[in-house]
Design an enzyme around this catalytic site. Sequence first.
Site, PDB file in Angstrom:
ATOM      1  N   TYR A 137       0.820  -1.212   0.000  1.00  0.00           N
ATOM      2  CA  TYR A 137       0.000   0.000   0.000  1.00  0.00           C
ATOM      3  C   TYR A 137       0.856   1.265   0.000  1.00  0.00           C
ATOM      4  O   TYR A 137       0.409   2.313  -0.438  1.00  0.00           O
ATOM      5  CB  TYR A 137      -0.925   0.028   1.225  1.00  0.00           C
ATOM      6  CG  TYR A 137      -2.246  -0.677   1.038  1.00  0.00           C
ATOM      7  CD1 TYR A 137      -2.299  -2.012   0.666  1.00  0.00           C
ATOM      8  CD2 TYR A 137      -3.446  -0.008   1.255  1.00  0.00           C
ATOM      9  CE1 TYR A 137      -3.503  -2.659   0.515  1.00  0.00           C
ATOM     10  CE2 TYR A 137      -4.663  -0.650   1.107  1.00  0.00           C
ATOM     11  CZ  TYR A 137      -4.682  -1.982   0.736  1.00  0.00           C
ATOM     12  OH  TYR A 137      -5.890  -2.615   0.589  1.00  0.00           O
ATOM     13  N   LYS A 188       3.177 -15.401   1.786  1.00  0.00           N
ATOM     14  CA  LYS A 188       3.524 -16.211   0.615  1.00  0.00           C
ATOM     15  C   LYS A 188       5.041 -16.387   0.619  1.00  0.00           C
ATOM     16  O   LYS A 188       5.746 -15.878  -0.256  1.00  0.00           O
ATOM     17  CB  LYS A 188       3.050 -15.507  -0.670  1.00  0.00           C
ATOM     18  CG  LYS A 188       1.549 -15.612  -0.925  1.00  0.00           C
ATOM     19  CD  LYS A 188       1.103 -16.983  -1.441  1.00  0.00           C
ATOM     20  CE  LYS A 188       1.452 -17.160  -2.905  1.00  0.00           C
ATOM     21  NZ  LYS A 188       1.031 -18.516  -3.384  1.00  0.00           N
ATOM     22  N   ASP A 221      -2.842 -18.097   0.106  1.00  0.00           N
ATOM     23  CA  ASP A 221      -3.873 -18.663  -0.779  1.00  0.00           C
ATOM     24  C   ASP A 221      -4.586 -19.822  -0.079  1.00  0.00           C
ATOM     25  O   ASP A 221      -5.820 -19.931  -0.132  1.00  0.00           O
ATOM     26  CB  ASP A 221      -3.279 -19.094  -2.138  1.00  0.00           C
ATOM     27  CG  ASP A 221      -2.052 -19.995  -2.023  1.00  0.00           C
ATOM     28  OD1 ASP A 221      -1.494 -20.123  -0.905  1.00  0.00           O
ATOM     29  OD2 ASP A 221      -1.659 -20.583  -3.046  1.00  0.00           O
ATOM     30  N   ASP A 245      -6.431  -7.263   3.693  1.00  0.00           N
ATOM     31  CA  ASP A 245      -7.565  -6.604   3.049  1.00  0.00           C
ATOM     32  C   ASP A 245      -8.475  -7.654   2.407  1.00  0.00           C
ATOM     33  O   ASP A 245      -9.687  -7.667   2.592  1.00  0.00           O
ATOM     34  CB  ASP A 245      -7.036  -5.630   1.987  1.00  0.00           C
ATOM     35  CG  ASP A 245      -8.151  -4.907   1.261  1.00  0.00           C
ATOM     36  OD1 ASP A 245      -9.111  -4.475   1.926  1.00  0.00           O
ATOM     37  OD2 ASP A 245      -8.062  -4.777   0.019  1.00  0.00           O
ATOM     38  N   ASP A 249     -12.275  -9.473   3.883  1.00  0.00           N
ATOM     39  CA  ASP A 249     -13.556  -9.424   3.167  1.00  0.00           C
ATOM     40  C   ASP A 249     -14.170 -10.817   3.086  1.00  0.00           C
ATOM     41  O   ASP A 249     -15.378 -10.995   3.254  1.00  0.00           O
ATOM     42  CB  ASP A 249     -13.382  -8.872   1.735  1.00  0.00           C
ATOM     43  CG  ASP A 249     -13.706  -7.386   1.639  1.00  0.00           C
ATOM     44  OD1 ASP A 249     -13.464  -6.662   2.634  1.00  0.00           O
ATOM     45  OD2 ASP A 249     -14.202  -6.949   0.582  1.00  0.00           O
TER      46      ASP A 249
HETATM   47  C1  IPM Z   1     -10.545  -1.533   3.683  1.00  0.00           C
HETATM   48  C2  IPM Z   1     -10.737  -0.848   2.358  1.00  0.00           C
HETATM   49  C3  IPM Z   1      -9.586   0.129   2.105  1.00  0.00           C
HETATM   50  C4  IPM Z   1      -8.328  -0.680   2.013  1.00  0.00           C
HETATM   51  C5  IPM Z   1      -9.753   1.052   0.890  1.00  0.00           C
HETATM   52  C6  IPM Z   1     -11.047   1.824   0.935  1.00  0.00           C
HETATM   53  C7  IPM Z   1      -8.583   1.992   0.761  1.00  0.00           C
HETATM   54  O1  IPM Z   1     -10.875  -1.786   1.344  1.00  0.00           O
HETATM   55  O2  IPM Z   1     -10.447  -0.833   4.694  1.00  0.00           O
HETATM   56  O3  IPM Z   1     -10.518  -2.766   3.706  1.00  0.00           O
HETATM   57  O4  IPM Z   1      -7.988  -1.228   0.953  1.00  0.00           O
HETATM   58  O5  IPM Z   1      -7.627  -0.772   3.030  1.00  0.00           O
HETATM   59 MG    MG Z   2     -11.002  -3.801   2.036  1.00  0.00          MG
END
Ligand code: IPM
Ligand code: MG
Length: 351
Positions: A137, A188, A221, A245, A249
């Site tokens: 990042y 990884k 993975d 990240d 999710d």
């Molecule tokens: C998260 C989001 C952020 C990230 C974006 C909005 C920059 O996806 O907080 O997970 O990638 O960290």
């Molecule tokens: Mg995210």
Amino acid sequence: MMTDLLLLPGDGIGPEVTAQVRRVATKIAPELTIEERPFGGASFDQLGAPLTDETLAAAKAAKAVLMGAVGGPKWKDAPRDKRPEAGLLGLRTGMGVFANLRPAICFGPLANASSLKRELVEGLDFMIVRELTGGVYFGQPRGIEALPGGGRRGVDTQVYTTFEIERIARVAFELARGRRNKVASAEKSNVMETGLLWRQVVTDLHARDYADVELEHILADNAAMQIVKNPKQFDVMVTDNLFGDILSDAAAQLTGSLGMLPSAALGAPGTPGLYEPIHGSAPDIAGKGIANPLAAILSFEMALRWSLERPDLADTLFAAVNRALEGGARTPDLGGNMTTVEMADAVLAQL
Ligand code: IPM
Ligand code: MG
């Protein structure tokens, strides 16, 4: 005087859900002082930048910062440094909140809302510890450049130092000791140098200071596969910024809806924490008043626990959310038809 809670409503559904946090905070902890500032796209529109110096200073001076959501189609063509997301990344690094705690908790009444079978998610309580201020990042060099012979080249750089890996791993081991005493470290190391260093540093730290905690190394993975195959095998998972990240999710969806999950980003002891729902700004439903406010409300619950020194109130609020869900409170993301305000009302009624 120091503000207790700085609200940054941001964009999309952010203002709708943070307004409900304010209602809950006023009821459960009326003594808290609350301030609010524009952030993200809203700040760009009003003040010319997604994160102004004043807002960053206010964030550093608060005890806790709660962000709603940032981004949306309106700002997608803005230069990268003016985009709402740049404001969020600037806030995270500016506040130095390197440890991102992303719990995936399946509330009993929602076990049927998951895309996985009930028995796989019922009772799930799993914590991803995501490194938040380093890695790809922020690594340099980065950019898109024209190639002499035509075409272009995009570059991102993944960088980690032993210092960064060790401090995030320490957070994971400490957390695990207060939970089920298990850490899975995902990287990884089979293809990446940073992954190899990550594994070595975590292994050394474990042997030195945390031999009592059960440690497993897992390739990222495979971690993704295991999260959807058998998520209850995990207690704490520590991983880098990008893998965290993505894996968070996936873990979030296990619990029924991204609209349910909070997060806490913590820095050095004594510095303010940054709290955010994991969901985004959801432009498709913004302004309709139907967003699920629970991720934001539970982010406030984490703020009470980690920054505002009121774990007792955090427990009260968590129980109230659970009772509201048991009572059938459901926004559309959970298969119901309650509005944002009605969902918050259902929680308030339990306080
Ligand atoms: C998260 C989001 C952020 C990230 C974006 C909005 C920059 O996806 O907080 O997970 O990638 O960290
Ligand atoms: Mg995210």
